[in-house]
Write a protein that holds these residues in place. Structure first.
Motif, short mmCIF file in Angstrom:
data_model
loop_
_atom_site.label_atom_id
_atom_site.label_comp_id
_atom_site.label_asym_id
_atom_site.label_seq_id
_atom_site.Cartn_x
_atom_site.Cartn_y
_atom_site.Cartn_z
N ARG A 116 0.85 -1.27 0.07
CA ARG A 116 -0.08 -0.08 -0.07
C ARG A 116 0.94 1.26 0.20
NH1 ARG A 116 -2.56 -4.32 0.48
NH2 ARG A 116 -4.76 -4.30 1.26
N SER A 117 1.94 1.12 -0.72
CA SER A 117 2.94 2.22 -0.73
C SER A 117 3.47 2.42 -2.00
CB SER A 117 3.87 2.29 0.27
OG SER A 117 5.09 2.96 -0.10
N TRP A 159 6.13 4.78 3.63
CA TRP A 159 4.86 4.42 3.16
C TRP A 159 4.08 5.37 2.46
CZ3 TRP A 159 5.12 -0.39 4.28
CH2 TRP A 159 6.03 -0.90 5.38
N GLY A 185 0.23 5.89 1.38
CA GLY A 185 -0.59 5.16 2.04
C GLY A 185 -1.01 6.00 3.45
#
Length: 703
Positions: free
Chosen positions: A527-528, A672, A675
């Motif tokens: 998610r990044s 990250w 996200g």
């Protein structure tokens, strides 16, 4: 009574599930067994099975199959005496060649070609008797070798393209057993050292053997259903991937299972928790490897394109067995399989000084310094790639010199003024006379003779004035291709030239596809965008450094005169796809820690401390399995195994441990981005303050 039966039902189901999976696997193996046993029968190691699909040399090979007698097997009988051939030697050579002609159907009458120094006599021989049948070709070559023999100081070698193919085929056919046994032995030894248990190591090794057998059956099915090419190289790599990747998945699962057994009483529940914990990382890991390997389908080289599906089959079979059969067997065996280090329920693991905690601590204290130092080191190592030797020649492809290569070496010394390996031109019938005249007028052509005619094509055999695979012969082949419209130029040297050109084309297409496919898988898992780009940059740097180390040792240490044209592409695909595995294990655990509230820096160090041992063990196993290839008798396999083994070790002990960890600490939450974990954590939930009179706690509202 009814209540007790209802209460026992979940327990009975838990006990039944592993037995069900075990029974299903017995059925699967019974169904796959007939197909797995046939994989060796469809393995093909002819030149056309490795050639570029659209190259001129491939067209020549395919047209030759349509000519009377099919594809010709070309041989050269080489008679040599250091002090000069005697009259008796020449008579013996003529008699033996006549015996060969009497025993086999030959194309034309063999004529002797003496060397100028009188030491060597060569007889070019061609036969259409074997056609496309590799077994018949090998039988022909071996029978000719039995007939052609020397005595009293006269040496006789049978060379030529047909003999070279036979020698290569014998090597490939001999790989299966030794490769499997050596790989299994190396994995067994490492598992014994890692687990320190007399029983536990047998379980993942046996399951990996099941995965390999299943992969053989599926590979045979792909060949029959879709015509997927199966070569000695691709089937060998498939076995390596099954044991290497499969053991990696087993190490991760067993480590998490051992951890859960200390928290959970029932093995079934502990295994369920372990699968929930590491399952996503294992699935993503196998997904990246499969996605990277399937990108090889875009390659124009037959051998590379066929390796993609077979490698993917190996990884997926390893995945399925390690996530179904391995858990079932471990649950059925219970805690005792870990003896003597049994993880008792409620116990705490023995506290030890963690090497990876210390390494992570050094990376955490000075992340930018560690990152910069590692980048400089990898960049310096990558410079060594400039020292890689040139393209590998056919005669340099074996670690031990076979008879066909000895013949080529003798010919190169005795006939420096002319080529000894024919160039084949296939030209349309209506242009045959014009093409023959143009060929004879081409610079670098010694002689040209018309051969067979059929299906609208005429075969012309050309002899160059330069040695095989020399710069002069390459220039002659290119001149023939430029000057003959509508014709195709092939032969052994043209095939090597096409291999080099096609590998460059494939690298330019496949490399971006691999990077894109792996990036998509990583983005979906983490998610990044920043974290996947960090992992990709790391594995690309490892690939460059590995080739650099190869450039420093392949020629000086191993004595190799060249590198396989496909080394760069194949090592890139494997190192990127497999190297990202360890990044996934590390970053997935780091993400778990961040989701549980840890700051990114602390999460990175915790992830390294908890997964470092498993990643190191997995890296050692994977590197060792590919290092098995360095003991094989083919230079291209030795080179590929060396580069991948070195790359995996660099990735495991330098890049994952120091560089990815230090980069994660330095980037903080930015790793990250974009996200939700990249944003500052929400204020902690208010705590309840107990009332003075012992009433219900008072909850303080957040602002």
């Amino acid at each position: 009574m009814g209540a007790e039966r209802t209460k026992d039902a979940p327990a009975r189901r838990r006990r039944a599930v592993p037995w069900v999976f075990l029974g299903l696997w017995i059925v699967v193996l019974a169904l796959a067994s007939p197909f797995a046993a046939k994989l060796a029968d469809v393995q093909k190691d002819r030149a056309v099975d490795y050639l570029p699909a659209s190259a001129g040399s491939t067209e020549v090979a395919e047209i030759q199959e349509q000519l009377p007698g099919g594809e010709a097997t070309e041989l050269v009988l080489v008679y040599h005496r250091d002090g000069g051939l005697t009259t008796a030697d020449r008579k013996a050579a003529a008699d033996q060649v006549a015996e060969v002609a009497g025993a086999h159907e030959l194309v034309g009458k063999p004529a002797a070609v003496p060397s100028k120094d009188g030491t060597t006599l060569m007889y070019p021989v061609a036969s259409t008797e074997p056609g496309q049948d590799e077994d018949k070709r090998d039988a022909l070559v071996n029978d000719v070798r039995d007939i052609a023999h020397g005595e009293g100081g006269l040496s006789v070698d049978v060379g030529g393209a047909g003999a070279l193919d036979t020698d290569a085929s014998e090597v490939y056919n001999s790989l299966g057993g030794p490769l499997l046994y050596t790989t299994a032995g190396v994995v067994a030894l490492l598992l014994i050292l890692i687990y320190r248990s007399p029983f536990l190591w047998l379980v993942p090794l046996a399951v990996a053997g099941v995965a390999d057998y299943l992969a053989m059956g599926v590979a045979y099915g792909l060949n029959q259903g879709f015509g997927t090419s199966v070569t000695g190289q691709s089937s060998g790599i498939m076995t390596i991937l099954v044991f290497g990747a499969g053991t990696d998945y087993a190490l991760l699962l067993v480590s998490r299972y051992r951890e859960e057994l200390r928290r959970v009483e029932r093995p079934y529940d502990a295994m369920a928790a372990a699968l929930r914990g590491c399952g996503p990382a294992v699935l993503a890991s196998s997904g990246t490897v499969a996605a990277g390997l399937l990108c090889l389908l875009a390659a124009d080289l037959n051998s590379s394109r066929g390796m993609g599906p077979l490698g993917t089959v190996g990884v997926l079979c390893a995945l399925v067995t390690m996530l179904t059969l391995l858990p079932a067997v471990l649950v059925l065996l219970g805690r005792r399989v870990f003896w003597p280090l049994v993880p008792a329920f409620g116990s705490a693991p023995k506290q030890r000084r963690s090497l990876f905690a210390a390494m992570g601590g050094s990376a955490g204290r000075r992340p930018l310094t560690v990152l910069a130092s590692g980048a400089v080191l990898l960049g310096a190592l990558a410079i060594g790639a400039l020292n890689l030797p040139g393209a590998l020649k056919q005669e340099d492809s074996f670690t031990k010199t076979p008879e066909s290569v000895s013949a080529m070496e003798t010919l190169a010394t005795a006939y420096p003024e002319q080529g000894t390996q024919p160039i084949t031109v296939m030209t349309p019938d209506d242009r045959a006379d014009d093409s023959l005249a143009r060929i004879r007028d081409t610079d670098g052509v010694g002689r040209a003779e018309r051969g067979r005619t059929a299906e609208g094509w005429t075969e012309i055999s050309v002899t160059a004035t330069s040695a095989p695979e020399s710069a002069g012969e390459t220039a002659t082949i290119e001149a023939l291709r430029d000057g003959l419209d509508g014709s195709y130029v092939g032969g052994a040297s043209a095939q090597q030239l096409d291999l080099q050109d096609t590998n460059v084309r494939d690298r330019n297409i496949v490399v971006p596809l691999v990077l894109g496919a792996v990036l998509l898988v990583l983005v979906a898992l983490l998610r990044s965008i920043v974290a996947p780009l960090l992992l990709l940059a790391a594995v690309v740097a490892v690939w460059g450094a590995s080739l650099g180390i190869a450039g420093l040792v392949l020629e000086p240490l191993f004595g190799f005169e060249g590198t396989d044209p496909g080394l760069g592409l194949l090592s890139f695909v494997f190192l990127v796809a497999l190297g990202v595995d360890y990044g996934i294990f590390l970053m997935h655990r780091m993400r778990e820690e961040c989701l549980n509230g840890a700051e990114p820096g602390a999460a990175a160090l915790t992830a390294l401390r908890t997964t470092g041992g498993v990643i190191a063990s997995a890296g050692l196993v994977l590197a060792a399995t590919f290092a098995v290839l360095t003991n094989m008798p083919l230079v291209q396999l030795v080179e590929l195994g060396f580069v991948i083994a070195v790359g995996v070790l660099l990735d495991t002990f330098l890049v994952r441990t120091y560089l990815v960890t230090s980069a994660s600490v330095a980037l903080g939450r930015k790793v990250w981005w974009p996200g939700p974990l990249s944003r500052p954590a929400a204020p902690a939930a208010p705590t309840a303050e107990p009332a003075a009179d012992g009433a219900e706690p008072v909850r303080v509202s957040s602002p």
